[in-house]
Design an enzyme around this catalytic site. Structure first.
Site, PDB file in Angstrom:
ATOM      1  N   TRP A  90       0.920  -1.168  -0.026  1.00  0.00           N
ATOM      2  CA  TRP A  90      -0.031   0.084   0.059  1.00  0.00           C
ATOM      3  C   TRP A  90       0.886   1.220  -0.052  1.00  0.00           C
ATOM      4  CZ3 TRP A  90      -4.609  -0.360  -2.154  1.00  0.00           C
ATOM      5  CH2 TRP A  90      -5.089  -1.666  -2.077  1.00  0.00           C
ATOM      6  N   ASP A 160      -1.908   6.476   6.493  1.00  0.00           N
ATOM      7  CA  ASP A 160      -2.886   5.650   5.792  1.00  0.00           C
ATOM      8  C   ASP A 160      -3.267   4.542   6.754  1.00  0.00           C
ATOM      9  OD1 ASP A 160      -4.529   3.770   4.523  1.00  0.00           O
ATOM     10  OD2 ASP A 160      -3.095   3.436   2.952  1.00  0.00           O
ATOM     11  N   LYS A 184     -12.934  -1.824   6.389  1.00  0.00           N
ATOM     12  CA  LYS A 184     -12.205  -2.825   7.479  1.00  0.00           C
ATOM     13  C   LYS A 184     -13.039  -2.457   9.039  1.00  0.00           C
ATOM     14  CE  LYS A 184      -8.882  -3.564   4.439  1.00  0.00           C
ATOM     15  NZ  LYS A 184      -8.846  -2.952   3.203  1.00  0.00           N
TER      16      LYS A 184
HETATM   17  N1  PMP Z   1      -4.402   1.442   2.010  1.00  0.00           N
HETATM   18  C1  PMP Z   1      -4.729   0.125   2.792  1.00  0.00           C
HETATM   19  C2  PMP Z   1      -3.865   0.024   3.940  1.00  0.00           C
HETATM   20  C3  PMP Z   1      -5.572  -0.937   2.370  1.00  0.00           C
HETATM   21  O1  PMP Z   1      -5.632  -1.840   3.123  1.00  0.00           O
HETATM   22  C4  PMP Z   1      -6.563  -0.487   1.257  1.00  0.00           C
HETATM   23  C5  PMP Z   1      -7.393  -1.531   1.120  1.00  0.00           C
HETATM   24  N2  PMP Z   1      -7.166  -2.862   1.292  1.00  0.00           N
HETATM   25  C6  PMP Z   1      -6.356   0.750   0.563  1.00  0.00           C
HETATM   26  C7  PMP Z   1      -5.125   1.691   1.061  1.00  0.00           C
HETATM   27  C8  PMP Z   1      -7.137   0.876  -0.346  1.00  0.00           C
HETATM   28  O2  PMP Z   1      -8.443   1.051  -0.220  1.00  0.00           O
HETATM   29  P1  PMP Z   1      -9.734   1.573  -1.211  1.00  0.00           P
HETATM   30  O3  PMP Z   1      -9.932  -0.057  -1.799  1.00  0.00           O
HETATM   31  O4  PMP Z   1     -10.734   1.825  -0.291  1.00  0.00           O
HETATM   32  O5  PMP Z   1      -9.223   2.233  -2.418  1.00  0.00           O
END
Ligand code: PMP
Length: 348
Positions: A90, A160, A184
């Site tokens: 991420w 994040d 989550k």
């Molecule tokens: N950052 C993290 C740490 C994540 O776990 C996720 C989704 N699993 C995201 C960003 C992306 O999130 P979204 O699908 O809401 O764009």
């Protein structure tokens, strides 16, 4: 998972919310019923996280992934460069997107050890002239979690928190901005929460799309356009549920106990293994491997028979990954540990 009590409440209110004769899904976002739902959710989140008054809470769409672009667009101001800590999948995505808008200084990078550790504060090569420092406190895929909040002096720290928000108390005042996709620990997909210090608003570059400008949403109480009304409502039910559980202190006690149990089971035998350094092990996402990967399919099949779902590791890393977010009851972890022990015995 979502808490069963929350889904039941949503079910009970599905056709007729609070005697209004309407489902929440049918309400105008500007009607008084929905406005009361929205503002109560924000108030409860502020209470639960002890969010200081000089922070705005935004209820946005586009997921955490949209913030990867919105952050440089909104926060660079006159600056040309931002610091990013790279601890996994991420962070990498956030970095790739930021590079489209600014010069990215990689303040630390743990790819050399396969993203199994977190850098220490001393290892961070921070640029005092950076617009901000971005990091991912919990890497959802790698199951790697910071055991401290980086110290960045006057440079705003951006986190994040998608996969660890609400898992324990945090000191919001240490951050310039926190963001998290809802799906989550917050509620159903479709919503992304941004918590931003007010002095960071109003610096967006001219090319920033109106919908990506945090000031647009701050000035309009996240109602500039039609928000993700139903996700926002269910998230509000989750905040109430967290309060009923005793708040984030109580969540932290249970979450720590769940994680400790699972890691103890993994460490108790060479049959299973955890790739992640002990101080960096996530409370929420627990990757583990079987020493003999040929047994993975049989392990997963037996798990599925016992109602233990979604255990297959992310396609990029393989093995197993247990997601033990807030709503996963302790009995769920106990059932997984029991299956791990049973499976190992059946193989010896
Ligand atoms: N950052 C993290 C740490 C994540 O776990 C996720 C989704 N699993 C995201 C960003 C992306 O999130 P979204 O699908 O809401 O764009």
């Amino acid at each position: 998972m979502l808490p069963t009590a929350v889904i039941e409440r949503a079910q009970a209110e599905m056709l007729d919310w609070n005697g209004s004769g309407m489902s929440v899904m049918e309400m105008s976002h500007r009607g008084k019923e929905y406005m009361s739902i929205a503002s109560k959710a924000e108030k409860d989140l502020r209470d639960v996280m002890s969010i200081p008054d000089n922070y705005k809470v935004l209820f946005l769409q586009g997921g955490a992934s949209s913030q990867f672009a919105a952050i440089p667009l909104n926060l660079l101001g006159e600056k040309k460069s931002a610091d990013y800590i790279n601890t996994g999948m991420w962070s990498k995505k956030a970095i790739a997107e930021a590079k489209r808008y600014c010069s990215v200084n990689i303040a630390a990078d743990t790819s050399g050890n396969g993203f199994t550790t977190v850098p220490t504060q001393a290892e961070l090569k921070l640029n005092p002239d950076a617009a901000y420092v971005h990091y991912t406190p919990n890497e959802t895929i790698g199951g790697v979690e910071f055991d401290y909040i980086p110290e960045t002096g006057d440079v705003p720290l951006i986190a994040d928190l998608s996969s660890t928000i609400l898992s324990r108390p945090i000191d919001v005042s240490r951050f310039g901005m926190i963001y998290a996709g809802a799906q989550k620990n917050i509620g159903p997909a479709g919503l992304c929460i941004v918590i931003i210090r007010e002095d960071l608003l109003g610096k967006a570059s001219d090319i920033t799309p109106t919908m990506f400008n945090y000031a647009t949403h701050a000035e309009n109480d996240s109602m500039y356009n039609t928000p993700a009304t139903y996700s926002w409502y269910v998230s509000g039910l989750v905040f109430e549920w967290i309060k009923e559980q005793g708040g984030l202190e109580a969540m932290a006690v249970v979450n720590k106990r769940k994680a400790d149990k699972l890691y103890a089971a993994i460490d108790a035998t060479d049959f299973y293994g955890s790739p992640v350094a002990i101080n960096a092990r996530s409370w929420m996402n627990v990757p583990f491997t079987l020493a003999n990967a040929d047994l993975d399919a049989a392990f997963l099949a037996g798990a599925a028979e016992r109602g233990l779902a979604t255990l297959k590791g992310h396609r990029s890393v393989g093995g197993m990954r247990a997601s033990i977010y807030n709503a996963m009851p302790e009995e769920g972890v106990d059932a997984l540990v029991a299956w791990m022990q049973e499976f190992e015995s059946s193989q010896s």
